[in-house]
Design an enzyme around this catalytic site. Structure first.
Site, PDB file in Angstrom:
ATOM      1  N   GLU A 152       0.457  -1.333   0.109  1.00  0.00           N
ATOM      2  CA  GLU A 152      -0.018   0.348  -0.155  1.00  0.00           C
ATOM      3  C   GLU A 152       0.486   1.568  -0.068  1.00  0.00           C
ATOM      4  O   GLU A 152       1.506   1.311   0.554  1.00  0.00           O
ATOM      5  CB  GLU A 152      -1.058   0.087   1.753  1.00  0.00           C
ATOM      6  CG  GLU A 152      -1.439  -1.039   1.072  1.00  0.00           C
ATOM      7  CD  GLU A 152      -2.565  -1.642   2.648  1.00  0.00           C
ATOM      8  OE1 GLU A 152      -3.392  -2.475   2.427  1.00  0.00           O
ATOM      9  OE2 GLU A 152      -2.677  -0.282   3.054  1.00  0.00           O
ATOM     10  N   SER A 172      -5.682  -4.795   1.073  1.00  0.00           N
ATOM     11  CA  SER A 172      -6.053  -6.283   0.842  1.00  0.00           C
ATOM     12  C   SER A 172      -5.132  -7.300   0.813  1.00  0.00           C
ATOM     13  O   SER A 172      -4.737  -7.697   0.285  1.00  0.00           O
ATOM     14  CB  SER A 172      -6.702  -6.206  -1.030  1.00  0.00           C
ATOM     15  OG  SER A 172      -7.832  -5.429  -1.413  1.00  0.00           O
ATOM     16  N   GLU A 173      -4.859  -6.986   2.377  1.00  0.00           N
ATOM     17  CA  GLU A 173      -3.412  -7.711   2.653  1.00  0.00           C
ATOM     18  C   GLU A 173      -3.796  -9.116   2.298  1.00  0.00           C
ATOM     19  O   GLU A 173      -2.739  -9.463   2.035  1.00  0.00           O
ATOM     20  CB  GLU A 173      -3.288  -7.490   3.898  1.00  0.00           C
ATOM     21  CG  GLU A 173      -2.716  -6.195   4.169  1.00  0.00           C
ATOM     22  CD  GLU A 173      -4.106  -4.801   4.842  1.00  0.00           C
ATOM     23  OE1 GLU A 173      -5.180  -5.344   4.216  1.00  0.00           O
ATOM     24  OE2 GLU A 173      -4.217  -3.902   4.463  1.00  0.00           O
ATOM     25  N   PHE A 224       2.685  -1.728   8.453  1.00  0.00           N
ATOM     26  CA  PHE A 224       2.488  -1.695  10.384  1.00  0.00           C
ATOM     27  C   PHE A 224       2.387  -3.086   9.931  1.00  0.00           C
ATOM     28  O   PHE A 224       1.351  -3.813  10.004  1.00  0.00           O
ATOM     29  CB  PHE A 224       1.120  -1.521  10.812  1.00  0.00           C
ATOM     30  CG  PHE A 224       1.092   0.529  10.206  1.00  0.00           C
ATOM     31  CD1 PHE A 224       0.969   0.972   9.630  1.00  0.00           C
ATOM     32  CD2 PHE A 224       1.347   1.331  11.880  1.00  0.00           C
ATOM     33  CE1 PHE A 224       1.052   2.402   9.876  1.00  0.00           C
ATOM     34  CE2 PHE A 224       1.627   2.762  12.257  1.00  0.00           C
ATOM     35  CZ  PHE A 224       1.292   3.476  11.130  1.00  0.00           C
ATOM     36  N   ASP A 272       1.082  -4.409  12.738  1.00  0.00           N
ATOM     37  CA  ASP A 272      -0.705  -5.050  13.759  1.00  0.00           C
ATOM     38  C   ASP A 272      -1.388  -5.389  12.460  1.00  0.00           C
ATOM     39  O   ASP A 272      -2.495  -6.358  12.169  1.00  0.00           O
ATOM     40  CB  ASP A 272      -1.430  -3.841  14.259  1.00  0.00           C
ATOM     41  CG  ASP A 272       0.513  -2.731  14.563  1.00  0.00           C
ATOM     42  OD1 ASP A 272       1.451  -2.404  14.165  1.00  0.00           O
ATOM     43  OD2 ASP A 272      -0.232  -2.690  15.868  1.00  0.00           O
ATOM     44  N   ILE A 329      -0.973  -7.790  10.124  1.00  0.00           N
ATOM     45  CA  ILE A 329      -1.340  -9.182  10.144  1.00  0.00           C
ATOM     46  C   ILE A 329      -2.436  -9.578  10.700  1.00  0.00           C
ATOM     47  O   ILE A 329      -2.374 -10.704  10.164  1.00  0.00           O
ATOM     48  CB  ILE A 329       0.224  -9.810  10.649  1.00  0.00           C
ATOM     49  CG1 ILE A 329       0.486 -10.085  11.884  1.00  0.00           C
ATOM     50  CG2 ILE A 329       1.759  -9.554   9.880  1.00  0.00           C
ATOM     51  CD1 ILE A 329       1.407 -10.727  13.115  1.00  0.00           C
ATOM     52  N   HIS A 378      -1.332   0.343  16.250  1.00  0.00           N
ATOM     53  CA  HIS A 378      -0.553   0.776  15.445  1.00  0.00           C
ATOM     54  C   HIS A 378       0.782   1.020  15.655  1.00  0.00           C
ATOM     55  O   HIS A 378       2.113   1.560  15.454  1.00  0.00           O
ATOM     56  CB  HIS A 378      -0.921   1.895  15.067  1.00  0.00           C
ATOM     57  CG  HIS A 378      -1.914   2.244  13.700  1.00  0.00           C
ATOM     58  ND1 HIS A 378      -3.206   2.247  15.033  1.00  0.00           N
ATOM     59  CD2 HIS A 378      -2.428   2.334  12.725  1.00  0.00           C
ATOM     60  CE1 HIS A 378      -4.147   2.201  13.696  1.00  0.00           C
ATOM     61  NE2 HIS A 378      -3.361   2.112  12.436  1.00  0.00           N
TER      62      HIS A 378
END
Lengths: 330, 76, 339
Positions: free
Chosen positions: C32, C62-63, C86, C88, C90, C132
């Protein structure tokens, strides 16, 4: 359903209030971080995502919601919180990490919780959808009246959670509204570059729910569109996706110079505080004098709230250890 | 001798910036185009490039507050 | 020929990425805000201009989708570098990491490689709130099948990035935000900046760096806490004449357990500092690695200095209280040494 004159004045008052708050926060944010810019320094630290320009998305939708209804917001929560009626003092104090803030400094800017207003936010994109839909489910199961609403940006519709939650909203016919604030930018990536279709409201067809797109960042049009979605939710007709064209007048967060936004687009951005005021005055709903009074009133309330925050004490460092668990003691 | 100057167009508005860090020390040999230091304004960071090849002398150290057009070093 | 340069971690890591992309067309980056924005923490600054939108891909938010995509591209022989701003985040893509990228090589019995790098921004200390500011090192290191790299300085950052990109393994490259040296988090940490060679070089995985030798106490830090240990050690030396040995593992998986053990055998005392939550993580792993090998090397109980087991509070006094700072490390060390 169109808004009454009184409702329109109230919406104007709300967008002014939200803007005044954001302007003061912006001023304070940069005041004490220079010259060696450090996010950790100053009265309002961390990263702040302001709502400049997007106020109508909250002001136009909130009038239809009662205190029985639940709202989840996102990383850009100020206009949602303010238009919902959260206490400005406690909001300002929370941004400053003070003990008198909504979460006594635990949450900060992206994690404002007010139980009284059934209001909470989450900083992870699209993750406010699940909890809102979950409240809608609970209300349905318990045959209670409240509906639930989540607010997010247009780029959030590309998260897996959007697909999963909207599908379930369709399967379970949930009294839930997914409000999408389309400001065209997911941080630095435009909607066109990230999304395969033009309007997320059209995705409603994939989920068997109602979808509507409001083409203008106008409180009145937003008010009308929301009334349709709310009527459906309250009458057992299920969920909606309400997408609203709006403008992000500042960067993604404070300090973002918006270098990636084309100049023509920046020039074309409309400022609702000016536009709506002009509209109401030209239609005779407000006089110049009344508008000035509203601005002056909101300014003084915001000033008082900021001062409250500044005067409030910080929490004790040991407060960090409180409230990790409700029932377990270590 | 060539002065190392904060370019007038490095940022907009009459703001103050700060030198975050120097990549070379005084006495170092630098080549034209090398990134000499990192300068930050508000939250934006930019690279300042060497205008010439030669030996660098630093005039303004890291953490110094700087304005556009300010001389921060020289190359001889 | 220019003289030696002192770089920040972010710049050094980027240099390695640039070189690899210039020399290997199979390397590309996705994530991103990488193309125009240069990554949220400057990890991709300048790369968009250099390589264009076809090799530096901005992704939608859209990880789980794009990490899956990157895994596939890696399986097909490319070398993607995923930038996940980040750690976070995950939360929304853990399946793609743990069940896809980390498992294909093993489950295929070595037939299918996943030569992918996953870059993450970790850590807090700048009031960005609980979602975060996490380190989540334990969550990354715990699952088998991935290499976990944690550079604390620019020299290691570049070498480990070259190794990560060239590796045929799935490598998680965890960059602590305050160690990166990006200007928006204040002045870069002095000990994070190093003289970095112009040419490419690699650093092997599983080899710790002995930051300084000492005789009285072994401190093991990781990434940001290495610098807290350095600061604490300076104070212990000057105020109490204590000689501290500091180990920087550089890679958490594989972990150089031998270097840690040898050091504790020498000093008899072990303090482990980690920004992740204390329980079930790095600090416990380091201690277990020593104790299970030979508990008699320890002359006193080992000590952990980590974030306590609670979510990270936003407000400054509370966040500072929970961080494993040099102050806390000094205090714990003095207790261990009976001072």
């Amino acid at each position: 359903m169109k808004p009454t004159a009184a409702q329109r004045k109230a919406m104007y008052s709300d967008i002014v209030r939200s803007r005044e708050f954001d302007d003061r926060v912006l001023e304070l944010y940069f005041a004490d971080k220079m010259p060696v810019f450090d996010l950790a320094k100053g009265v309002i630290p961390g990263e702040i995502h302001s709502s400049h320009g997007q106020e109508p998305c909250a002001a136009g939708t909130m009038p239809h919601l009662t205190l029985e209804d639940t709202i989840t917001s996102n990383h850009r929560p100020h206009h949602h919180a303010i238009c919902r009626g959260l206490d400005l003092n406690k909001l300002a104090a929370e941004l400053m990490g003070k003990k008198t803030g909504y979460c006594a400094g635990k949450g900060g800017h992206m994690h404002i919780y007010s139980v009284e207003h059934k209001f909470s936010c989450s900083g992870i994109i699209a993750e406010g959808m699940g909890p809102a839909a979950g409240v809608a489910l609970a209300n349905k199961m318990r045959e209670q009246d409240g509906i639930a609403v989540s607010y997010m940006g247009e780029a959030a519709a590309n998260q897996g959670a959007f697909h999963e939650v909207m599908n379930m909203a369709g399967v379970y016919t949930l009294p839930y509204i997914c409000i999408i604030e389309d400001n065209n930018w997911g941080v630095s990536v435009s909607k066109k570059a990230s999304t395969a279709i033009e309007r997320n409201s059209e995705r409603a067809a994939s989920y068997g729910v109602y979808g509507e797109y409001v083409e203008d960042n106008d409180c009145d049009l937003i008010f009308e569109a929301m009334s349709r979605c709310v009527d459906r939710a309250r009458s057992g007709q299920g969920a909606s996706i309400l997408e609203i064209q709006t403008y992000r007048l500042k960067g993604h967060m404070h300090g973002d110079q918006m270098a990636y936004v084309p100049e023509e687009e920046v020039a074309a951005m409309k400022d609702c505080v000016i536009e709506y005021r002009n509209k109401l005055i030209s239609e005779g709903v407000l006089t110049e004098k009344e508008a000035e009074e509203i601005v002056s009133q909101q300014k003084s309330e915001v000033d008082a709230a900021i001062q409250f925050g500044l005067d409030s004490p910080y929490p004790d460092p040991e407060d960090a250890f409180q409230n990790t668990y409700a029932g377990v003691s270590k | 001798m060539v002065e190392v100057v904060i370019p007038n167009d490095m940022w907009e508005e009459d703001l103050e910036g700060v030198i975050v860090t120097w990549i070379y020390k005084t006495g170092a040999t630098v080549s034209e185009g090398d990134v000499l230091c990192e300068v930050m304004v508000e939250k934006s960071q930019s690279d300042l490039l060497a205008p010439a090849t030669g030996i660098l002398t630093i005039i303004e150290d890291a953490e110094a507050v700087v304005k556009r057009g300010q001389v921060i070093g020289r190359i001889e | 020929m220019s003289s030696e340069r002192t770089l920040t971690v972010a710049r050094a890591g980027r240099e390695a990425v640039m070189w690899e992309m210039q020399n290997d067309p199979s390397v590309f980056m996705l994530g991103e805000d990488v193309f125009a924005f240069g990554g949220v923490f400057g990890t991709a600054d300048g790369l968009g201009e250099m390589f264009g939108p076809d090799r530096i891909l901005d992704t939608p938010i859209s990880e789980t989708g794009f990490i899956g995509l990157a895994t596939g591209a890696a399986m097909a022989g490319m070398r993607p570098i995923v930038e996940l701003a980040f750690v976070d985040f995950i939360g929304v893509c853990y399946n793609a990491i743990v069940n896809l990228a980390a498992k294909h090589y093993y489950l295929s019995n070595g037939q299918v490689k996943v030569p992918m790098v996953l870059m993450l921004g970790s850590g807090g200390g700048y009031n960005n709130g609980a979602q975060h500011s996490q380190s989540l090192l334990a969550s990354l290191a715990h699952m088998p099948g991935s290499v976990v790299v944690t550079p604390s300085n620019a020299y290691d950052a570049k070498g480990l990035m070259h190794s990560a990109i060239r590796s045929d393994d799935f490598v998680i490259y965890s960059g602590q935000k305050k160690v990166a040296g990006v200007g928006m988090l204040g002045t870069p940490i002095k000990t994070s900046m190093s003289v970095v060679p112009d040419e490419p070089y690699t650093i092997p995985f599983g080899v710790a760096n002995i930051v300084q030798e000492g005789t009285d106490l072994t401190m093991v830090g990781v990434s940001w806490t290495v610098h807290q240990c350095i600061e604490a050690a300076e104070r212990l030396q000057s105020e109490h004449n204590i000689s501290v040995e500091i180990i920087d593992p550089r890679t958490v998986v594989p972990l150089d357990r031998d270097a840690i053990f040898d050091s504790v055998k020498k000093t008899g005392k072990l303090l482990v500092a980690d920004e992740d939550y204390q329980s079930f993580g790095f600090t416990g792993e380091v201690i277990a690695s020593v104790v299970e090998r030979d508990p008699s090397v320890l002359s006193c109980a080992p000590v952990r200095v980590a974030n306590p087991d609670l979510n990270i509070p936003y407000s400054r006094p509370m966040e500072l209280r929970v961080l494993p700072t040099a102050d806390r490390i000094v205090e714990e060390s003095k207790k261990m040494l009976g001072l």
